[in-house]
Design a protein around this motif. Structure first.
Motif, mmCIF file in Angstrom:
data_model
loop_
_atom_site.group_PDB
_atom_site.id
_atom_site.type_symbol
_atom_site.label_atom_id
_atom_site.label_comp_id
_atom_site.label_asym_id
_atom_site.label_seq_id
_atom_site.Cartn_x
_atom_site.Cartn_y
_atom_site.Cartn_z
ATOM 1 N N LEU A 135 -42.311 -29.330 -42.335
ATOM 2 C CA LEU A 135 -42.725 -30.222 -41.029
ATOM 3 C C LEU A 135 -44.837 -29.325 -42.067
ATOM 4 O O LEU A 135 -45.436 -29.655 -42.427
ATOM 5 C CB LEU A 135 -43.442 -29.721 -39.953
ATOM 6 N N ALA A 138 -45.837 -31.026 -45.165
ATOM 7 C CA ALA A 138 -46.043 -32.517 -45.173
ATOM 8 C C ALA A 138 -47.140 -32.380 -44.606
ATOM 9 O O ALA A 138 -47.616 -32.873 -45.433
ATOM 10 C CB ALA A 138 -45.227 -32.677 -44.777
ATOM 11 N N LEU A 139 -47.655 -31.885 -43.742
ATOM 12 C CA LEU A 139 -48.991 -31.970 -43.120
ATOM 13 C C LEU A 139 -49.872 -31.160 -43.398
ATOM 14 O O LEU A 139 -51.386 -32.381 -43.620
ATOM 15 C CB LEU A 139 -48.896 -31.795 -41.663
ATOM 16 N N PRO A 144 -50.526 -37.050 -41.527
ATOM 17 C CA PRO A 144 -49.538 -36.821 -41.160
ATOM 18 C C PRO A 144 -49.482 -37.531 -39.353
ATOM 19 O O PRO A 144 -50.535 -38.898 -39.302
ATOM 20 C CB PRO A 144 -49.991 -35.281 -40.062
ATOM 21 N N ASP A 145 -48.331 -37.960 -38.880
ATOM 22 C CA ASP A 145 -48.520 -38.705 -37.428
ATOM 23 C C ASP A 145 -48.387 -37.888 -36.782
ATOM 24 O O ASP A 145 -48.080 -36.860 -36.846
ATOM 25 C CB ASP A 145 -47.805 -39.951 -37.770
ATOM 26 N N GLN A 148 -44.770 -36.016 -36.319
ATOM 27 C CA GLN A 148 -44.850 -34.865 -37.128
ATOM 28 C C GLN A 148 -46.300 -33.509 -36.668
ATOM 29 O O GLN A 148 -45.135 -32.655 -36.640
ATOM 30 C CB GLN A 148 -45.836 -35.225 -38.596
ATOM 31 N N GLY A 151 -43.777 -32.092 -33.690
ATOM 32 C CA GLY A 151 -42.223 -31.673 -34.143
ATOM 33 C C GLY A 151 -42.645 -30.494 -34.659
ATOM 34 O O GLY A 151 -42.392 -29.632 -34.202
ATOM 35 N N LEU A 152 -44.110 -30.369 -35.239
ATOM 36 C CA LEU A 152 -44.485 -28.696 -35.399
ATOM 37 C C LEU A 152 -44.965 -28.000 -34.441
ATOM 38 O O LEU A 152 -44.123 -26.729 -34.106
ATOM 39 C CB LEU A 152 -45.210 -28.755 -36.777
ATOM 40 N N MET A 235 -40.377 -33.607 -46.906
ATOM 41 C CA MET A 235 -40.254 -34.669 -46.030
ATOM 42 C C MET A 235 -38.991 -35.103 -46.292
ATOM 43 O O MET A 235 -37.727 -35.184 -45.219
ATOM 44 C CB MET A 235 -41.052 -35.753 -45.708
#
Length: 323
Positions: A135, A138-139, A144-145, A148, A151-152, A235
């Motif tokens: 995560l 990806a961020l 990011p959304d 995400q 979740g992180l 992801m």
């Protein structure tokens, strides 16, 4: 509920596998001519060789990270030993249960003298930190959304000692009450597992670099799109990692990357044929790197046994020759 899950779990694996294969099959059919037109130049072969080396290095880093987790749990273990056990047990993840490699790692730690509770906690923390690392990569790599980010935050909070240790102690007391034994345990994190988390970030980053090198072996990559490709791969790896019924993320990673390619502007210019071919090649490279890692550990053990036997034979010979 548990009986219902046990009954439908095998069917869920089949559904996941069939769905991902259909998705990838349709994508491959639509771009078959592009795939067959791809040729690998000598420079591309060199890129693939480097990708293999980088991916193997990522697995070494993951093994080091597991050793760092054990250190956070107050276990003094050799990082070399942790890497060797990790590489030996990693191939087991391709079996259908998708969790046997964690069991094998726990058993190896227990056999080396690590308490069972600590060994079990280490293989629980490992996937949690891997998820957090994926995560994070990806961020950092692309926009990011909210899901995400939430979740992180949830994963990073879950592995904090002030959150995790009380949960562990409650579980210890609950088990002790069931077995009518004293609830005495020092099991828990001594401090926040920052070093293992950073090591897992390195693991995911190196895997992403290996994937990008595989793409470079087949075509060109816009430098501006490299961070996005890294995030897309992370992801895909994450969804493959957490999806039940997908050993080693097989199929799920590839389907996720293909799907995200169509919605990510920074890499829409990448040829679908190149991407599909790179995904297939990188799956081969990833598996080959794991086999090589396990093979290197086996050769090292074989060499060590032979060396000990020669030393023992020499020692016995010296004693025989003594007057």
């Amino acid at each position: 509920m548990q009986q219902l899950w046990s009954r439908f779990k095998p069917y869920l694996r089949i559904v996941v596998l069939v769905a991902t294969l259909i998705f990838l099959g349709v994508a491959l059919q639509n771009h078959w001519q592009e795939v067959t037109a791809i040729r690998i130049e000598p420079s591309g072969v060199a890129c693939l060789a480097i990708a293999l080396g980088v991916t193997l290095l990522s697995h070494l880093g993951a093994g080091w990270a597991w050793g760092a987790i054990l250190a956070v749990l107050d276990q003094s273990v050799s990082r070399v030993w942790a890497i060797q056990v990790y590489l030996q047990t990693n191939l087991v993840k391709y079996l259908p249960s998708n969790i046997l490699h964690f069991y094998a790692r726990t058993l190896a730690a227990k056999n080396s003298g690590i308490p069972l509770g600590t060994a079990t906690l280490s293989v629980i923390l490992e996937p949690l930190l891997m998820v957090a690392a994926a995560l994070l990569v990806a961020l950092v790599s692309f926009r990011p959304d909210g899901i995400q980010i939430l979740g992180l935050i949830a994963v990073l909070t879950a592995v904090h000692p002030r959150v995790l240790n009380p949960v562990i102690h409650r579980l210890v007391r609950w088990r002790a009450s069931k077995e009518n034994t004293p609830a005495i345990s020092t099991l828990g994190l001594k401090h926040y597992p920052l070093v293992p988390l950073l090591a897992e970030v390195g693991f995911l980053s190196l895997r992403g670099v290996g994937f990008i090198l595989t793409i470079l072996a087949l075509g060109s990559v816009d430098p501006a799109g490299v961070p996005t490709l890294l995030g897309v791969y992370s992801m895909g790896w994450l969804l493959g990692f957490i999806t039940p019924g997908a050993p080693g993320g097989l199929g799920v990673l590839e389907a996720t990357v293909v799907a995200l390619m169509n919605t990510t502007e920074a890499i829409q210019s990448l040829s679908p044929g190149v991407l599909l071919s790179a995904l297939a090649l990188y799956r081969l490279i990833s598996t080959l790197s794991e086999v090589m890692g396990a093979g290197l550990v086996w050769l090292d053990a074989k060499f060590l046994v032979s060396k000990l036997r020669r030393r023992r034979s020499r020692s016995q010979g010296d004693q025989t020759n003594k007057p």
